[in-house]
Write an enzyme that holds these catalytic residues in place. Structure first.
Site, PDB file in Angstrom:
ATOM      1  N   HIS A 229      11.337  -3.021 -48.604  1.00 51.08           N
ATOM      2  CA  HIS A 229      12.342  -3.966 -48.981  1.00 51.08           C
ATOM      3  C   HIS A 229      12.446  -5.097 -47.631  1.00 51.08           C
ATOM      4  CE1 HIS A 229      13.211  -1.081 -51.777  1.00 51.08           C
ATOM      5  NE2 HIS A 229      13.244  -0.322 -50.745  1.00 51.08           N
TER       6      HIS A 229
ATOM      7  N   HIS B 257       9.483   3.899 -46.408  1.00 48.46           N
ATOM      8  CA  HIS B 257      10.627   3.822 -47.234  1.00 48.46           C
ATOM      9  C   HIS B 257      11.735   4.889 -46.640  1.00 48.46           C
ATOM     10  CE1 HIS B 257       9.835   0.962 -50.540  1.00 48.46           C
ATOM     11  NE2 HIS B 257       8.400   1.200 -49.871  1.00 48.46           N
TER      12      HIS B 257
ATOM     13  N   GLU C 103       8.374   8.224 -47.845  1.00 42.79           N
ATOM     14  CA  GLU C 103       9.918   8.247 -47.783  1.00 42.79           C
ATOM     15  C   GLU C 103      10.380   9.394 -46.786  1.00 42.79           C
ATOM     16  OE1 GLU C 103      12.080   6.789 -49.773  1.00 42.79           O
ATOM     17  OE2 GLU C 103      10.667   6.109 -51.558  1.00 42.79           O
TER      18      GLU C 103
END
Length: 286
Positions: A76, A168, A250
């Site tokens: 992002h 992430h 993650e």
């Protein structure tokens, strides 16, 4: 009769002193330290040990990742929140079309995934650079939003990276805890063909999962992956469009208070970066 070693040494010293051309009656010249040791060795029969060289550090040990290229993809972008129209545009991911990017998730207190991933990615970059690697970032918050997921994949491809890691944090339900590594599924559709990278990407992901657990002290996710810390997906453009070994990490679940406490801790984020770096290093060293 037995030899008197003291007399032999005295005689050897006297002979050495008479060696100069000026003769014994001339000015005396003290033998050099090396000559004295050699004389003593001849007289006693004990060899003089050779001088030892100073140990030198092998260059490959100091910079074990020299010559390697690693791409880091901070998930992002902090500016995505202000550019919803642009990031909602669909792009081709091989198996279909998906949004250019998303805003990512946040903790309950408002700490964003984009801020987290950028911080960990910069720490990871510094660790890998210190080991001699060339590191390419897909972005460093220098652009207002994005890049789109297809461009993120293209960055690693064009760099011919030896490994790519997309950083992430998850946004699952409270009680869902732990990290997991997402691996590319075997996809061959449209612009996507992961056939050649499925195997090496798994090897990379397994190495990162081991070292991440060791460095951070956290366990694999308790809500997917059957305790392995590994998950295979075919719906992520960043993986589908990659032509070089790539995984997503993650690091934890931002929506769980206990995981969030770790993700917002500076010291823990350094451990997370170290775990990923160690996993990459293990993978690249074979």
């Amino acid at each position: 009769m037995p030899y008197d070693h003291r007399k032999i040494l005295a005689l050897a010293s006297a002979l050495t002193a008479c060696a100069p051309l000026a003769g014994c009656g001339g000015p005396s010249q003290a033998p050099q330290a090396a000559d004295a040791k050699a004389t003593e060795a001849r007289a006693t029969g004990i060899p003089t040990p050779a001088p030892t060289a100073e140990p030198t550090r092998n260059a490959s040990q100091a910079r074990p990742l020299a010559g390697r290229t690693i791409a880091i993809d901070p998930g992002h972008n902090p500016g995505n929140f202000r550019h919803s129209r642009e990031i909602n545009q669909k792009v081709d991911i091989g198996t279909g079309r998906k949004e250019c990017d998303t805003t990512g998730t946040t903790t309950n207190a408002g700490y964003t995934e984009a801020a987290f991933t950028l911080d960990v990615s910069r720490r990871l970059r510094d660790l890998l650079t210190a080991q001699g690697a060339k590191v390419v970032l897909t972005h460093d918050a220098e652009r207002p939003y994005g890049p789109c997921i297809d461009e993120r994949a293209r960055t690693g491809n064009e760099a011919r990276a030896d490994a790519v890691v997309s950083v992430h944090a998850d946004g699952s339900a409270t009680g869902h805890r732990g990290f997991h590594v997402i691996l590319p599924a075997r996809v061959s559709s449209g612009a996507a063909d992961t056939t050649k990278i499925v195997g090496p990407s798994r090897t990379l992901g397994e190495a990162i999962a081991r070292h991440f657990a060791r460095a951070t002290g956290t366990a694999p996710a308790n809500y997917l992956g059957a305790g392995t810390g590994l998950d295979v997906r075919a719906d992520l453009g960043g993986l589908n469009l990659s032509t070089v070994p790539k995984v997503f990490v993650e690091c934890g679940n931002m929506r769980d208070p206990k995981d969030a406490a770790l993700l917002t801790d500076v010291a823990w984020r350094q451990k997370a970066a170290q775990g990923i770096a160690d996993g990459i290093g293990t993978y690249l060293k074979g």
